[in-house]
Design an enzyme around this catalytic site. Sequence first.
Site, PDB file in Angstrom:
ATOM      1  N   ARG A   1      42.484  38.183  42.739  1.00 41.67           N
ATOM      2  CA  ARG A   1      41.605  37.224  42.055  1.00 41.67           C
ATOM      3  C   ARG A   1      42.235  35.836  41.983  1.00 41.67           C
ATOM      4  O   ARG A   1      41.547  34.864  41.709  1.00 41.67           O
ATOM      5  CB  ARG A   1      41.315  37.703  40.627  1.00 41.67           C
TER       6      ARG A   1
ATOM      7  N   LYS B   1      36.947  27.410  55.682  1.00 38.09           N
ATOM      8  CA  LYS B   1      37.895  28.520  55.885  1.00 38.09           C
ATOM      9  C   LYS B   1      39.268  27.976  56.268  1.00 38.09           C
ATOM     10  O   LYS B   1      40.286  28.417  55.762  1.00 38.09           O
ATOM     11  CB  LYS B   1      37.420  29.480  56.986  1.00 38.09           C
TER      12      LYS B   1
END
Length: 610
Positions: A27, A487
Site C-alpha cells: 500500500r 507508468k
Amino acid sequence: MCGIVGYIGNQNAVNVLMNGLNRLEYRGYDSAGISIFENDSIKTFKKVGKVEALKGIIEDRNLSSKIGIAHTRWATHGEPSDINAHPHSDSFNNISLVHNGIIENYSTLKQKLIELGYTFKSQTDSEVLTIFISYIYSQVKDLEEAVRLALSEVEGTFGIAIISNYEPDKIIAARRGSPMVLGIGDDELILASDTSAIIQYTRQVIYLADNEMVVLDANGYSTKTIGNETTTNVIHQIEYDLGRIEKSGYDHFMLKEINEQPQTITDAFRGRLLIDEGNSRLGGLSIIEEKLRNAKRIIITACGTSWHSALVGEYMIEHLCHIPVEVEYASEFRYRNPIILPDDLIIAISQSGETADTLAAIQEAKQKNATVIGIVNVVGSTISRETEAGVYIHAGPEIGVASTKAFTSQLAVLALFSLYMGRMRRVPIIEGQRIAKELSLLPEKINQILENADNIKDIAHKFYKSKNFLYLGRGYNFPVALEGALKLKEISYIHAEGYPAAEMKHGPIALIDKDMPVVFIATKDEIYEKMLSNIEEVRARKGTVIAIATEGDSQISKFADHVIYIPETLPMLIPILSVVPLQLLAYYMAVELGRDVDQPRNLAKSVTVE
Ligand code: F6R
C-alpha cells in the site's frame, strides 16, 4: 497508504501482526509499528523505514502475546520518524492506538487537551485522538464508551484499532471513510484495513460500515454504530486465492500482474460476454436498467490511471451509444459545483474503491440526486458500497503500486458497458457480434504481446539512461500515451509527458532533440497516416522514435528507429493491447535503474486522503 492489522486468538499475535504488515507493504508506507501485551502491560515497538527494520528491533526479544495491533504509516501530519510512527500511546501508556485517515479538527482538540494539562510527543493527529480517548476515559471509566464518545466529536476520516491496559482482553476498532475488515477464523479474529492481511487465516470476513465500531474479545465480536445503535453484519467470503498476493516466482508483483492480464481480462468477461446476442450481461446494473435507458449524458469521474481509463471509456461510449460523455478528475469535480441534470448518469472508476477524492465526488453527485454507478476492483470497498449499482472488474488484488492489470480490466468492463448501452440504443446485432467476438480474442492477443517481452526489454536497455520521454497517441491511443508516460514516471522516476500527437507542434516540439526518445502509439486506424506525419516531424528534429504498431504494418519500420508490434483489433479495443508494451517498457527501464518497482518512492496504493 497506511495499513492496520489487529489480532486476538491462540496464535502468537506478534507473528500474525508482522506477517500482516508484510502483506500490507504494497500500500506504500514510511514506518511501521506494533503494540502487544507483555507481562500484563502494553509494549510498543516502532521504527521508521521498512517492516524489515521493525523486525530488526523485535526479533531477539522472543515476544509473545495473544492480542495486539500493528500499523504501517504513510506520513500526513509530521515527517516519517520513529516518534511519529504508530501505534501512539496516551501519557501513561494505558491506551495504544493505530489510525488510518485524517482527523481534521485535531488542532482544536489538541488545544483543548493542552489546556487540560496533556502533553504530546509527536506531530500527529493520531496521537491527539489517542489522548482525547484517554481524557474521555478518565471521565466515563468505560473504554468502549470512551472510544465511541471521542469518535462522535471527531471530524475527518478514520480507521482505528485500540488496545488498553484498562480492558486488556479487548481490541476496539471503528471506521469512517477508511476501510476496516474483520476476519473470523476458528478461535481467532483478525482485523485489517484490507483482506490481504487476513486471507492466510480465514476467508470469512465482515466489512465494517462507515461509522461502525467493533469490539473483539476471546468470546467473539459485537458491533454497533458510533451513534450507539445496534448493527447487523453479513459474513462475506474472500474470493481470490492466496497465490494472487504472492510473487509466485516473478521478480516483482508488477511483472506478475502484467503477465496476469490474459487471465484478468478473461475474468472480467466471465459470464458477461454474449457473443451470439452481440451483447453483454452486467448483472450489477440490472436494478438501474430503466435509468440507463433514459440516460442523456454520462459523467465519468476518477483519478490517475483510472482517469485514463475513463478517457478511453468516453471515446467508447460516445462511439457506440451516441451519448455525450464528460470525464472529470474526481478532485476537481468535488469542488467546482458541477451541473448535474436529471437524466445524467455518473460513473466512478476506482481500482481500490477507497480513493478519497473519488469518494467525495460520489458524495457530491449523490447530494445532487444523480444516479451513481461504480466500476471497482476491490470487493466490499467503500465506493462499491456507496454507489447505487456497479460492475466489479474482477482483476484480483493488485499489489504493485503502479496499476497495470486493473487498467486493462477497467477498459474491458467499459467495453462491455458500451456494448450493453449501445445495443439498447443504436448498435445492430451484427456489429454487436463483431465487437463481442473481438473482445473474446483479446486474452490470446495479450499473450502474443507478452511473448515479445524480450524485444521490449532490449529497447528498455537502450533507453533507460534517458532523462525525458514523450509519449504521443491520437484517438483511442491518446489516453494510452498518458498512461504510458505515467507508468514510466511512477516507477523509474524518469520525466515523461503524454500528449495527443497533433498537439506536439503547439509546444512540446521545442523539447525534441537527439536526446529525446518519443514513443508513438501508431497502430493502424483512420488517423494512421497523420501519425506518420507527426513521426516525420520528430525525425526531422533528430528525435529518436519508438513506435507501437500493428502487426503486418510494413511501412512503419521506415519511419521509426524501434518498433514493437501488437496484434490487430477493433480501434475501440486497441488501448487494451497497446498499453501492454508500455507497461513492460516502463517496468524494464525501472529495473535497469534499480528502482523499487513495486513500492516506488512517495506513492501509495490507495490514496485515502485528499
Ligand atoms: C497509477 C495509479 C494511480 C491510481 C489512482 C486512483 O499507477 O495506480 O494513479 O490509478 O491513485 O486509484 P484508484 O483507481 O484506486 O481510485
